[in-house]
Design a protein around this motif. Structure first.
Motif, PDB file in Angstrom:
ATOM      1  N   TYR A  17      -1.921  43.587  41.467  1.00 19.23           N
ATOM      2  CA  TYR A  17      -1.441  44.709  41.917  1.00 19.23           C
ATOM      3  C   TYR A  17      -2.446  45.348  42.696  1.00 19.23           C
ATOM      4  N   GLY A  18      -2.645  46.779  42.883  1.00 21.29           N
ATOM      5  CA  GLY A  18      -3.100  47.729  43.699  1.00 21.29           C
ATOM      6  C   GLY A  18      -4.467  48.123  43.376  1.00 21.29           C
ATOM      7  N   ASN A  64       2.345  46.566  51.359  1.00 22.09           N
ATOM      8  CA  ASN A  64       2.063  46.618  50.176  1.00 22.09           C
ATOM      9  C   ASN A  64       1.193  45.702  49.747  1.00 22.09           C
ATOM     10  N   ILE A  65       0.996  44.322  50.325  1.00 21.08           N
ATOM     11  CA  ILE A  65      -0.061  43.219  49.954  1.00 21.08           C
ATOM     12  C   ILE A  65      -1.319  43.414  50.925  1.00 21.08           C
ATOM     13  N   ASP A 145      -0.911  53.574  38.475  1.00 20.75           N
ATOM     14  CA  ASP A 145      -1.495  54.955  38.638  1.00 20.75           C
ATOM     15  C   ASP A 145      -0.506  56.253  38.470  1.00 20.75           C
ATOM     16  N   MET A 146       0.956  55.869  38.306  1.00 16.91           N
ATOM     17  CA  MET A 146       1.742  56.881  37.871  1.00 16.91           C
ATOM     18  C   MET A 146       1.739  57.459  36.576  1.00 16.91           C
ATOM     19  N   GLY A 172       2.673  59.067  47.498  1.00 15.28           N
ATOM     20  CA  GLY A 172       2.785  57.671  47.985  1.00 15.28           C
ATOM     21  C   GLY A 172       2.607  56.416  47.147  1.00 15.28           C
ATOM     22  N   PRO A 173       2.842  55.114  47.649  1.00 17.34           N
ATOM     23  CA  PRO A 173       2.549  54.019  46.634  1.00 17.34           C
ATOM     24  C   PRO A 173       0.943  53.718  46.629  1.00 17.34           C
ATOM     25  N   ALA A 174       0.548  53.166  45.318  1.00 22.08           N
ATOM     26  CA  ALA A 174      -0.484  53.094  44.936  1.00 22.08           C
ATOM     27  C   ALA A 174      -1.946  54.281  45.337  1.00 22.08           C
TER      28      ALA A 174
END
Length: 403
Positions: A17-18, A64-65, A145-146, A172-174
């Motif tokens: 994941y991130g 995303n990756i 992270d959320m 935003g994501p990550a």
């Protein structure tokens, strides 16, 4: 980054994941050779993430990756098999850093906990990223992270105004992943320095929860001192009840700019000149900082009316010479065309994509990351570096130990 401060450092990343992979990305930006270990069949689950909120990615490359994996090499490995674990240990012998996101139970299951890895390489820096920290009754729980960074560590509640259902989500994501990953990369760099100076290689821990607490640290300290939580201002509020030069103003094209001039008396006359109202600098209501504070509501009303007469682009050009701190309120796309962002190379090309650079520069030089590796793309290359011959590599593939 050739010739970076970590040139010659080898990092073995066993993570998904991130969060923790973003630490590996920073280390790669700084010059380290980062080998990413992925599940021999499925790879990093992040590779399958094609939908993030309103964003849907079709085909490759996939940001995303790419964001958290730029500049690495990938090997597909089944750590559950003895043969796969032996390859992992051989990589461990050649590495300076073991970087993992696996929870304690998984680390024990795959025999990759601190004692297991140190038995193979006593001088390795062991670095682990977790959701909730290495101690306490929830140490074996995962997190994103959320949950751990955003919701639990206080940011969500501190941002969400009263009367708003639910919570303001991350922007935003990550978001917390990337911040926490940079913290982890910094901790690893410090651990490598200690090893260089003393010969002792520490265990490094960074959690999403701890990073979230640190990010909100100023507010949490105030809350504990005053025994009350931070409360978000109502939506649409100017920002400060005692300073017209600290808050938001709407432009004629329904955009916003933010003033953050903590000493209004120092900057008031300059702002008046820049908005073509120089007479306000002589207005007795605004003669001193104390007068400005006492007449904030009137000053805000005047500035709102004036700033609403021009577009954000027009004000941006006009305010280029403004002495006090201010900023346009930009969205994530507009950041990409910000001249200051470009001048400092805070966005860099990595393969086919432009990615955010990690925020650290050395000798005023931006990193030059490569693209993220395709799944298991360097498996044979890495095995050959370990001294395995093709007969052994084919046997490992046949056994399912490597991809």
């Amino acid at each position: 980054m050739s010739g970076g401060p970590l040139d010659g450092i080898r990092v073995l990343e066993v993570a998904m994941y991130g969060f923790v992979p973003s630490a590996g990305a920073v280390l790669a930006d700084w010059g380290a050779d980062v080998v990413k270990v992925e599940h021999a069949v499925n790879g990093d689950p992040q590779r399958g993430l094609r939908q993030t909120g309103a964003f849907k990615v079709e085909g490759d490359p996939n940001p995303n990756i790419e964001h958290a994996n730029r500049g690495k090499r990938s090997i597909g490995l089944d750590m559950a098999r003895d043969e796969g674990r032996e390859v992992l240990y051989e990589l461990t012998r050649r590495s300076d850093v073991f970087l993992t996101s696996f929870l304690p139970s998984a680390r024990r299951k795959f025999a990759i906990d601190v004692a297991d890895i140190r038995a193979v390489n006593p001088r390795i820096v062991y670095a682990r990223g977790s959701g909730l920290g290495p101690r306490g009754r929830e140490a074996d729980k995962g997190g994103y992270d959320m949950t751990a960074f955003w919701a639990r560590a206080g940011t969500a509640a501190s941002l969400t105004p009263a009367g708003v259902e639910g919570m303001i989500p991350p922007p935003g994501p990550a978001y917390g992943d990337t911040i926490s990953g940079t913290n982890l990369a910094g901790g690893i760099a410090a651990a490598l320095l200690k090893r260089e100076r003393t010969g002792e290689a520490p265990v490094v821990d960074v959690s999403l929860l701890g990073s979230g607490v640190w990010a909100l640290g100023h507010g949490i300290a105030l809350s504990l001192h005053l025994d009350k939580p931070m409360v978000a201002p109502p939506l649409g509020a100017h920002g400060s009840p005692t300073n017209p030069l600290s808050g938001l103003y709407r432009t004629s094209d329904d955009r916003y700019l933010a003033f953050v001039m903590m000493q209004p008396g120092k900057f008031w006359a300059d702002v008046c000149r820049h908005v073509d109202r120089p007479e306000l600098a002589e207005d007795p209501r605004f003669a001193t900082g104390a007068d400005i504070a006492a007449h904030t509501e009137e000053a805000v009303k005047i500035l709102r009316e004036v700033i609403a007469t021009r577009t954000l682009a027009e004000w941006s050009e006009r305010f280029a010479t403004l002495a006090g701190p201010w900023a346009p309120v930009q969205d994530s796309l507009q950041v990409g065309s910000d001249a200051q962002v470009r001048a400092n190379e805070y966005l860099v090309r990595a393969g086919e994509l432009e990615l955010a650079a990690n925020p650290v520069q050395f000798d005023v030089t931006a990193p030059q990351p490569g693209p993220a590796p395709e799944f298991a793309a360097q498996t044979e290359e890495i095995l050959l570096e370990l001294g395995l011959d093709w007969e052994r590599i084919l046997a490992l593939k046949t056994a399912g130990a490597v991809s």
